[in-house]
Design an enzyme around this catalytic site. Structure first.
Site, PDB file in Angstrom:
ATOM      1  N   CYS A  59       0.696  -1.184   0.013  1.00  0.00           N
ATOM      2  CA  CYS A  59       0.318  -0.019   0.114  1.00  0.00           C
ATOM      3  C   CYS A  59       0.771   1.165  -0.267  1.00  0.00           C
ATOM      4  O   CYS A  59       2.264   1.267   0.851  1.00  0.00           O
ATOM      5  CB  CYS A  59      -1.559  -0.163   0.887  1.00  0.00           C
ATOM      6  SG  CYS A  59      -1.920   1.324   1.411  1.00  0.00           S
ATOM      7  N   ASP A  61       0.369   3.381   1.415  1.00  0.00           N
ATOM      8  CA  ASP A  61       0.741   4.510   2.792  1.00  0.00           C
ATOM      9  C   ASP A  61       2.660   4.094   3.854  1.00  0.00           C
ATOM     10  O   ASP A  61       2.744   3.675   3.240  1.00  0.00           O
ATOM     11  CB  ASP A  61       0.026   3.262   4.359  1.00  0.00           C
ATOM     12  CG  ASP A  61      -0.099   3.399   5.022  1.00  0.00           C
ATOM     13  OD1 ASP A  61       0.319   4.341   6.322  1.00  0.00           O
ATOM     14  OD2 ASP A  61      -1.586   4.221   5.613  1.00  0.00           O
ATOM     15  N   ARG A  63       3.282   4.196   6.704  1.00  0.00           N
ATOM     16  CA  ARG A  63       3.347   4.121   8.040  1.00  0.00           C
ATOM     17  C   ARG A  63       4.054   1.996   6.671  1.00  0.00           C
ATOM     18  O   ARG A  63       4.768   1.149   8.004  1.00  0.00           O
ATOM     19  CB  ARG A  63       2.499   3.517   8.840  1.00  0.00           C
ATOM     20  CG  ARG A  63       1.985   5.096   9.429  1.00  0.00           C
ATOM     21  CD  ARG A  63       0.813   4.889   9.558  1.00  0.00           C
ATOM     22  NE  ARG A  63      -0.330   4.566   9.126  1.00  0.00           N
ATOM     23  CZ  ARG A  63      -1.581   4.130   9.396  1.00  0.00           C
ATOM     24  NH1 ARG A  63      -2.470   4.745  10.178  1.00  0.00           N
ATOM     25  NH2 ARG A  63      -2.484   3.949   7.870  1.00  0.00           N
ATOM     26  N   HIS A 120      -2.270  -3.871   4.944  1.00  0.00           N
ATOM     27  CA  HIS A 120      -2.188  -4.073   6.457  1.00  0.00           C
ATOM     28  C   HIS A 120      -3.005  -3.165   7.496  1.00  0.00           C
ATOM     29  O   HIS A 120      -3.872  -2.934   6.927  1.00  0.00           O
ATOM     30  CB  HIS A 120      -1.172  -2.332   6.460  1.00  0.00           C
ATOM     31  CG  HIS A 120      -1.331  -1.150   6.026  1.00  0.00           C
ATOM     32  ND1 HIS A 120      -2.259   0.040   6.578  1.00  0.00           N
ATOM     33  CD2 HIS A 120      -1.322  -0.821   4.533  1.00  0.00           C
ATOM     34  CE1 HIS A 120      -1.928   0.705   6.051  1.00  0.00           C
ATOM     35  NE2 HIS A 120      -2.229   0.393   4.591  1.00  0.00           N
ATOM     36  N   CYS A 123      -5.606   0.064   6.692  1.00  0.00           N
ATOM     37  CA  CYS A 123      -5.627   0.510   5.599  1.00  0.00           C
ATOM     38  C   CYS A 123      -6.888   2.104   5.543  1.00  0.00           C
ATOM     39  O   CYS A 123      -8.416   1.052   5.477  1.00  0.00           O
ATOM     40  CB  CYS A 123      -6.027  -0.315   4.738  1.00  0.00           C
ATOM     41  SG  CYS A 123      -5.630   0.205   3.087  1.00  0.00           S
TER      42      CYS A 123
END
Ligand code: ZN
Length: 244
Positions: A59, A61, A63, A120, A123
């Site tokens: 993803c 993202d 993090r 994750h 999300c």
């Protein structure tokens, strides 16, 4: 407070047009640390080209960087990241298929041996899909928008999981994220090259899920369809606070 005040967008400070200072400081730290230690490896990779054995579909993202989670050095992982770590089905047409192009390159040119779909916790892409299902008038998820169209790839997983669902939205998002990983693996197998190489034992597909909250990694057992913890004892030892 007037209606105008309520609807006024939050005032934002104009951004600097300079290259971000945080990135320059990070680059300097990289030069003094990792680059210094891996200079020979970078040079060798430059001369010989890359030969990663694993592709990760992760993803966007901020993090969940696969290189950080798997402690990977330069040349080890071939990574494509998109909203909600989705693999689309095989669809050869005139659209712009960024993820499919990366997949084709990884499998046919680099001949990777493993493909990992890495989901994750928390999300935003999966959550946006669920919220949009509750309120189809939400912006920016109208059918004409890029995110709205992209995350419709989650729909088959949603249809499989929503029946009888009575958990709160947060729990459902996590469950849907797991199912969506399985759907992406199924979509990968619609690519003729992936299907053929997997059948010949030259390519293996995997599902994995990283918990942002506590750093736990789960992998998918293809026989049971259940995600289970990896290196659980090492993980417990790494936690700075005891679990309860
Ligand atoms: Zn995400």
């Amino acid at each position: 407070m007037t209606d105008t005040q309520v609807n006024a967008p939050a005032r934002r400070t104009p951004v600097s047009t300079d290259f971000p200072d945080r990135l320059i400081r990070g680059y300097e730290a990289f030069l003094g640390g990792r680059f210094s230690a891996e200079q020979q490896r970078y040079r060798a990779l430059s001369e010989m080209g890359q030969k990663p054995r694993t592709m990760v579909i992760g993803c966007c993202d901020s993090r969940v960087s696969p290189e950080v989670i798997f402690d990977a050095g330069p040349g080890e992982l071939f990574v494509v990241r998109n909203v909600a770590n989705l693999a689309p089905p095989y669809a050869p047409n005139n659209d712009y298929h960024g993820t499919s192009a990366a997949l084709e390159f990884a499998v046919m040119a680099l001949r990777v041996e493993h493909i990992v779909v890495l989901g994750h916790g928390q999300c935003g892409g999966v959550r946006a899909y669920v919220e949009n299902e509750h309120d189809p008038y939400m912006r920016p998820l109208s059918p004409g928008d890029f995110i709205g169209k992209w995350i419709r790839l989650i729909q088959p997983a949603h249809e499989l999981t929503i029946e009888g669902s009575n958990e709160d939205i947060g729990a459902y998002v996590e469950r849907l994220a797991h199912e969506s990983i399985k759907q992406s693996l199924a979509n990968l197998r619609t690519f003729p090259c992936v299907k053929t190489l997997e059948e010949r034992g030259l390519l293996a597909l995997h599902g994995a899920y990283f918990s942002v909250m506590d750093g736990r990694l789960l992998t998918l057992d293809p026989a049971t369809g259940v995600f289970g913890a990896v290196s659980a004892d090492v993980h417990v030892g790494a936690l700075s606070e005891p679990r309860f």
